[in-house]
Write a protein that holds these residues in place. Structure first.
Motif, PDB file in Angstrom:
ATOM      1  N   HIS A  35      43.835  47.290  43.525  1.00 14.85           N
ATOM      2  CA  HIS A  35      43.850  47.041  44.838  1.00 14.85           C
ATOM      3  C   HIS A  35      45.290  46.921  45.080  1.00 14.85           C
ATOM      4  N   PRO A  36      46.602  47.983  44.687  1.00 12.41           N
ATOM      5  CA  PRO A  36      48.232  47.998  44.817  1.00 12.41           C
ATOM      6  C   PRO A  36      48.813  47.781  45.979  1.00 12.41           C
ATOM      7  N   GLN A  37      48.218  47.227  46.819  1.00 14.59           N
ATOM      8  CA  GLN A  37      48.686  46.066  47.916  1.00 14.59           C
ATOM      9  C   GLN A  37      48.373  44.850  47.620  1.00 14.59           C
ATOM     10  N   SER A  38      47.587  44.350  47.065  1.00 13.26           N
ATOM     11  CA  SER A  38      47.209  43.300  46.591  1.00 13.26           C
ATOM     12  C   SER A  38      47.162  42.546  47.766  1.00 13.26           C
ATOM     13  N   LEU A  39      46.012  42.664  48.368  1.00 13.13           N
ATOM     14  CA  LEU A  39      46.517  41.567  49.955  1.00 13.13           C
ATOM     15  C   LEU A  39      44.814  41.429  50.377  1.00 13.13           C
ATOM     16  N   ILE A  40      43.601  41.870  49.180  1.00  6.47           N
ATOM     17  CA  ILE A  40      42.395  41.681  49.381  1.00  6.47           C
ATOM     18  C   ILE A  40      42.045  40.591  47.535  1.00  6.47           C
ATOM     19  N   HIS A  41      42.002  39.950  47.609  1.00  5.68           N
ATOM     20  CA  HIS A  41      42.352  39.149  47.012  1.00  5.68           C
ATOM     21  C   HIS A  41      41.072  39.103  45.943  1.00  5.68           C
ATOM     22  N   ASN A  91      47.838  37.650  53.109  1.00  6.92           N
ATOM     23  CA  ASN A  91      49.731  38.193  52.078  1.00  6.92           C
ATOM     24  C   ASN A  91      49.260  37.617  50.799  1.00  6.92           C
ATOM     25  N   PRO A  92      50.242  38.531  49.851  1.00  7.66           N
ATOM     26  CA  PRO A  92      50.042  38.372  48.737  1.00  7.66           C
ATOM     27  C   PRO A  92      51.660  36.658  47.989  1.00  7.66           C
ATOM     28  N   ASP A  93      51.063  35.738  48.267  1.00  4.70           N
ATOM     29  CA  ASP A  93      51.864  34.461  48.486  1.00  4.70           C
ATOM     30  C   ASP A  93      50.967  33.631  47.677  1.00  4.70           C
ATOM     31  N   MET A  94      51.313  32.690  46.360  1.00  4.74           N
ATOM     32  CA  MET A  94      50.096  31.843  45.306  1.00  4.74           C
ATOM     33  C   MET A  94      50.165  30.243  46.263  1.00  4.74           C
ATOM     34  N   ARG A  95      50.945  30.608  47.553  1.00  3.24           N
ATOM     35  CA  ARG A  95      50.772  29.526  47.964  1.00  3.24           C
ATOM     36  C   ARG A  95      49.815  29.075  48.685  1.00  3.24           C
ATOM     37  N   LEU A 104      46.285  42.469  59.444  1.00  5.58           N
ATOM     38  CA  LEU A 104      45.358  43.875  59.348  1.00  5.58           C
ATOM     39  C   LEU A 104      46.206  44.560  60.162  1.00  5.58           C
ATOM     40  N   ALA A 105      47.117  45.019  61.451  1.00  5.50           N
ATOM     41  CA  ALA A 105      46.871  46.089  62.262  1.00  5.50           C
ATOM     42  C   ALA A 105      48.455  46.302  61.006  1.00  5.50           C
ATOM     43  N   GLY A 106      48.491  47.649  61.139  1.00  4.21           N
ATOM     44  CA  GLY A 106      49.504  48.731  60.063  1.00  4.21           C
ATOM     45  C   GLY A 106      49.534  48.291  58.961  1.00  4.21           C
ATOM     46  N   ASN A 107      48.214  47.429  58.041  1.00  6.75           N
ATOM     47  CA  ASN A 107      48.444  48.133  56.728  1.00  6.75           C
ATOM     48  C   ASN A 107      47.648  48.450  56.202  1.00  6.75           C
ATOM     49  N   ILE A 108      48.111  49.525  54.526  1.00  8.59           N
ATOM     50  CA  ILE A 108      46.574  50.209  53.666  1.00  8.59           C
ATOM     51  C   ILE A 108      46.679  49.795  53.036  1.00  8.59           C
ATOM     52  N   MET A 109      45.166  49.869  53.405  1.00  6.05           N
ATOM     53  CA  MET A 109      44.864  49.390  52.045  1.00  6.05           C
ATOM     54  C   MET A 109      44.073  49.953  50.713  1.00  6.05           C
TER      55      MET A 109
END
Length: 371
Positions: free
Chosen positions: A220-226, A242-246, A268-273
């Motif tokens: 999953h290149p966008q790394s939005l779903i973990h 968002n891909p943020d380890m915090r 969620l709007a505007g993002n492609i997965m």
């Protein structure tokens, strides 16, 4: 207010943990810090947070043990990289302190022993890896008895679209450029080879008591779903941010509560997965990890140790990119079927695998091995 001990405070996980504390001083305070070798940075942080500290290169495990015993922490974040993180994990759990675990090797090398220690001392282990943090949260919400499959997402690293010929010519500089995450050097290389995802498969089997054939990896290149879970009725549930380890660090620090924080919510709007199956033949370390997860015993220890040696060799330009997986494959051809039911056996197998990997490295290049 929760009292936090940070092991590996100058690394990526440790630094982001301290960033959370700076932003949320009413919720957290730092009571102890350890660093590997950067004394100047450690001293500066100890002064900032008004707490005790220890430098591993000077004080070793004795210093860490004294820090754990004296700081009265509620939870310890272990962000130490590599096999060096195992013994600190054990010390934390023996002290009855909850462990926010970002050190994969604690689980990959020694889970049966570590789990027993945690149970004996009534300490909790909360995963910090973004994938396992997501699964941990999703299982808590859906109920363990309802889970049929775990789905671990992978960014695919910087070379997911490379041909096999291109992979043969990958440089260290290229491999250190991750498309979505900012991490340490070793884990960044592991992400590019999918060894990191392999280690996560092994971790998931152990942390969540699942067989390897119930764990799927999807790119999953966008790394939005973990990560995702599939429940027994066939439904998929995902954790998205968002891909943020915090995010996973904060979740571990606040567990079992779910608390508000200062991090930007995902829109969620505007993002492609997009999602793709991993190329196991081009990135064979993931395939080898699945095999080790099924065999268990010392195979997972050997996988981790051989990969660590090979990655360090690559970073030092003592082997090329394809040789990372070749070295691991050759080490795994040995017999690793002994049951590692003590720390002594675990460290013995680790040393044996490292020695074997070094011997292979020297024979391939006529050069020097790595520690």
């Amino acid at each position: 207010m929760k009292k936090i001990l940070v092991l590996g405070c100058t690394g990526s996980i440790g630094s982001q943990t301290l960033d959370i504390v700076r932003k949320m001083k009413n919720d957290f305070c730092v009571v102890g810090l350890s660093a590997g070798h950067n004394k100047e940075a450690l001293d500066k942080l100890c002064k900032e947070f008004n707490c005790k500290g220890t430098l591993f290169t000077e004080d070793g495990m004795e210093g860490i043990n004294q820090l754990i015993a004296s700081c009265d922490a509620d939870i310890a974040v272990n962000g130490i990289a590599g096999a060096a993180g195992l013994e600190p994990s054990v010390s934390v759990l023996k002290a009855g302190i909850d462990l926010a675990l970002a050190n994969k090797e604690t689980v990959v090398m020694a889970w049966p022993v570590v789990k027993k220690i945690a149970q004996e001392h009534e300490a909790n282990i909360i995963p910090v890896d973004s994938e396992h943090s997501a699964i941990f949260s999703l299982i808590n919400q859906a109920g363990e008895k309802n889970i049929d499959e775990l789905i671990i997402t992978a960014s695919g690293g910087p070379f997911r679209d490379y041909s096999d010929e291109q992979l043969n010519n990958v440089t260290v500089e290229q491999a250190l450029h991750h498309p979505t995450w900012n991490m340490g050097k070793k884990i960044t290389i592991d992400s590019s080879t999918l060894a990191n995802k392999g280690l996560e498969v092994i971790e998931a089997c152990r942390l969540f008591n699942m067989s390897a054939d119930k764990i799927t990896v999807v790119v999953h290149p966008q790394s939005l779903i973990h990560s995702l879970i599939r429940t027994k009725n066939g439904m998929l549930y995902a954790q998205i941010s968002n891909p943020d380890m915090r995010h996973p660090i904060f979740d571990a620090l606040t567990w079992p509560e779910i608390k508000e924080n200062y991090l930007t919510p995902f829109n969620l709007a505007g993002n492609i997965m997009t999602f793709f199956p991993p190329r196991l033949n081009s990135f064979p370390l993931l395939k080898y990890a699945y095999e080790c997860a099924k065999k268990s015993n010392c195979y997972t220890i050997a996988f981790n140790a051989a990969n660590e040696i090979a990655v360090h060799a690559f970073l030092e330009k003592k082997c090329n990119y394809p040789q990372i997986s070749q070295i691991v494959k050759e080490v795994l051809q040995e017999d690793w079927s002994e049951n590692p039911d003590s720390l002594e056996k675990i460290y013995s197998a680790d040393k044996k695998a490292r020695n074997k990997a070094n011997a292979i490295l020297v024979s391939k290049n006529g050069g020097y091995g790595c520690q």
